[in-house]
Motif scaffolding. Structure first.
Motif, short mmCIF file in Angstrom:
data_model
loop_
_atom_site.label_atom_id
_atom_site.label_comp_id
_atom_site.label_asym_id
_atom_site.label_seq_id
_atom_site.Cartn_x
_atom_site.Cartn_y
_atom_site.Cartn_z
N ASP A 1 -15.13 -36.91 -7.24
CA ASP A 1 -15.47 -38.74 -7.17
C ASP A 1 -17.04 -38.94 -6.14
O ASP A 1 -17.59 -39.39 -6.89
CB ASP A 1 -14.28 -39.25 -6.26
CG ASP A 1 -14.69 -41.14 -6.21
OD1 ASP A 1 -14.89 -41.63 -6.50
OD2 ASP A 1 -15.04 -41.79 -4.74
N LYS B 1 -9.55 -40.54 5.46
CA LYS B 1 -8.91 -41.86 4.88
C LYS B 1 -7.64 -41.73 5.51
O LYS B 1 -6.26 -42.90 5.39
CB LYS B 1 -8.64 -42.05 3.18
CG LYS B 1 -10.25 -43.01 2.30
CD LYS B 1 -10.33 -43.51 1.03
CE LYS B 1 -10.76 -43.96 0.61
NZ LYS B 1 -10.25 -44.86 -0.58
N TRP C 1 -7.19 -43.98 -2.80
CA TRP C 1 -7.83 -43.71 -3.49
C TRP C 1 -8.09 -44.32 -4.65
O TRP C 1 -9.07 -44.61 -4.54
CB TRP C 1 -8.28 -42.09 -3.55
CG TRP C 1 -9.38 -41.64 -3.30
CD1 TRP C 1 -10.36 -41.47 -2.35
CD2 TRP C 1 -7.87 -41.09 -1.53
NE1 TRP C 1 -10.43 -40.40 -1.30
CE2 TRP C 1 -8.98 -40.10 -0.89
CE3 TRP C 1 -7.10 -40.78 -0.89
CZ2 TRP C 1 -9.05 -39.79 -0.07
CZ3 TRP C 1 -6.58 -39.97 0.42
CH2 TRP C 1 -7.81 -39.88 0.79
N ILE D 1 -10.13 -36.61 -5.96
CA ILE D 1 -10.85 -36.73 -5.04
C ILE D 1 -12.29 -36.46 -4.82
O ILE D 1 -14.04 -36.61 -4.14
CB ILE D 1 -10.33 -36.28 -3.58
CG1 ILE D 1 -8.96 -37.82 -3.95
CG2 ILE D 1 -10.49 -36.69 -2.16
CD1 ILE D 1 -7.99 -37.44 -2.42
#
Length: 434
Positions: free
Chosen positions: A224, A176, A117, A221
């Motif tokens: 973001d 991901k 990330w 995360i």
């Protein structure tokens, strides 16, 4: 013609070519690095009562069946011990202390997910990231102000770490991470129950309580998309975990941006914004990570930080503590040196420097109380160089706070004497006069 790729794009492609799997998380090299980090961080035992040393013995004996359970999807994280700590502005914040074994596994996951990330995270995000700090965030805010954006919008996410939506977070992680066993394990860590101080276990359907190694990365995360939205709007901002400050050039712009961003957050992140604590105004009327940013670009210490320092000084120099002088010194040095290591970034220090004499007065008051009776005070004053009629002040009936300003006690506990014994104030030169 194809465009040449720059270094960051190349790095991003290289990282995504190597998907994270449960096997890579549990690889020996990654686990050794994770254990070194967990050991260095230290911390209290979890619900199993095992500290770092005893956990190491347990893992040496039981790691193979634990690893087999992890790979088979049968491993279940232990409950997280809830620890309530007071907030500076009132109320409490709940921290979660996982058992050491789970801290090891979380750290191992973190080490594999973070590089995936990191290349895509916003340059405006500073919290819990490699080679980034709160000081970097403050300096970035200072830069925006110097560029003319001296109106600040503070966004307060209400109990953010307790309100994170698990489904949304796991959707973001799943973009991901393709290994379903690893995704299931991360989800199990999110849902691990909280064991409260009274022994009750509370099931969790949302949130990622602070305290575990994985929580800060998951928070970044989750937030973001907000960073990307603010970037898309061309806004100047800094984010440190759930502390968000947006810099604009006028009061009118601040009002417009604040309402728009709050609406976006509540719609897309499913997190409530605390409107009472969110607001906007000139930069020197708000705080950023404990600092005050003046409209001319200077960095000071926020009024709330100064008040919290004063509360701590009163606590550390309470004469009723059952501590030796050496223990008093050690706890003072541990606190004030750490405090100053952080706030020494300020280039406008008047509010802090003005406390110097007040702090020393608390020190003197503390020792006067500890000497207790007139005979003890007489002996202490004599030992510290007071002579003649001044020794009679050992029998003075004034209160300790008044005596802390008395010439006899100031002679006995001169600034140089306090400094010599380690009761120093780091921002005050050793040659400072009373």
């Amino acid at each position: 013609m194809s465009r040449a790729k720059n270094g960051s794009e190349t790095m991003r492609e290289t990282v995504t070519m190597e998907p994270v799997t449960l096997e890579s998380v549990l690889a020996k090299e990654n686990l050794n690095a994770a254990w070194a980090q967990v050991k260095a961080n230290g911390g209290a035992a979890g619900v199993d009562g095992l500290d770092i040393e005893h956990s190491a013995e347990y893992l040496r004996e039981h790691w193979e069946p634990i690893k087999a359970a992890l790979l088979a999807g049968r491993y279940q994280p232990e409950a997280v011990r809830a620890v309530e700590i007071p907030k500076a502005n009132g109320g409490v914040r709940t921290l979660g202390v996982p058992i050491v074994r789970d801290r090891l596994i979380e750290q191992a996951i973190h080490q594999k997910l973070s590089p995936v990330w990191e290349p895509d995270f916003s340059g405006h995000s500073y919290g819990f990231r490699p080679a980034r700090s709160a000081h970097d965030a403050v300096r970035a805010g200072q830069g925006f102000i110097k560029a003319g954006k001296s109106w600040v919008i503070d966004i307060d996410l209400k109990n953010f770490f307790d309100r994170v939506d698990h489904d949304k977070l796991m959707h973001l992680v799943g973009q991901k991470v393709r290994d379903k066993r690893l995704l299931r394990l991360i989800g199990d860590y999110l849902r691990a129950p909280l064991q409260m101080p009274d022994g009750r276990r509370e099931q969790r359907g949302q949130g990622t309580p602070q305290g575990g190694p994985l929580s800060p990365l998951l928070a970044n995360i989750y937030l973001d998309p907000l960073d990307k939205e603010l970037e898309k709007r061309g806004l100047s901002f800094v984010r440190y975990a759930d502390d968000i400050a947006i810099f604009v050039s006028s009061e009118r712009a601040a009002g417009r941006v604040k309402q728009s961003v709050i609406a976006w957050i509540e719609k897309h992140l499913k997190v409530e914004v605390n409107r009472e604590k969110s607001g906007s105004g000139p930069s020197d009327q708000s705080g950023l990570l404990g600092f005050r940013l003046y409209t001319d670009g200077r960095i000071g210490v926020s009024p709330k930080t100064v008040e919290r320092l004063k509360v701590k000084v009163r606590e550390l120099w309470d004469g009723r503590q059952s501590l030796t002088s050496e223990q008093l010194r050690e706890q003072w040095q541990r606190y004030i040196r750490g405090w100053w290591n952080y706030f020494a970034l300020a280039d406008w220090r008047r509010e802090v420097e003005d406390l110097t004499g007040w702090i020393r007065r608390h020190m003197r008051k503390c020792f006067w109380l500890r000497w207790e009776k007139p005979r003890g005070r007489l002996n202490a004053l004599h030992r510290l160089g007071v002579r003649g009629r001044a020794l009679g002040n050992a029998y003075c009936g004034k209160g300790a706070w008044a005596m802390a300003r008395h010439p006899s006690l100031q002679q006995a506990l001169k600034n140089a004497t306090l400094q010599r014994y380690g009761f120093d104030i780091p921002w005050s030169p050793s040659t400072a006069r009373m």
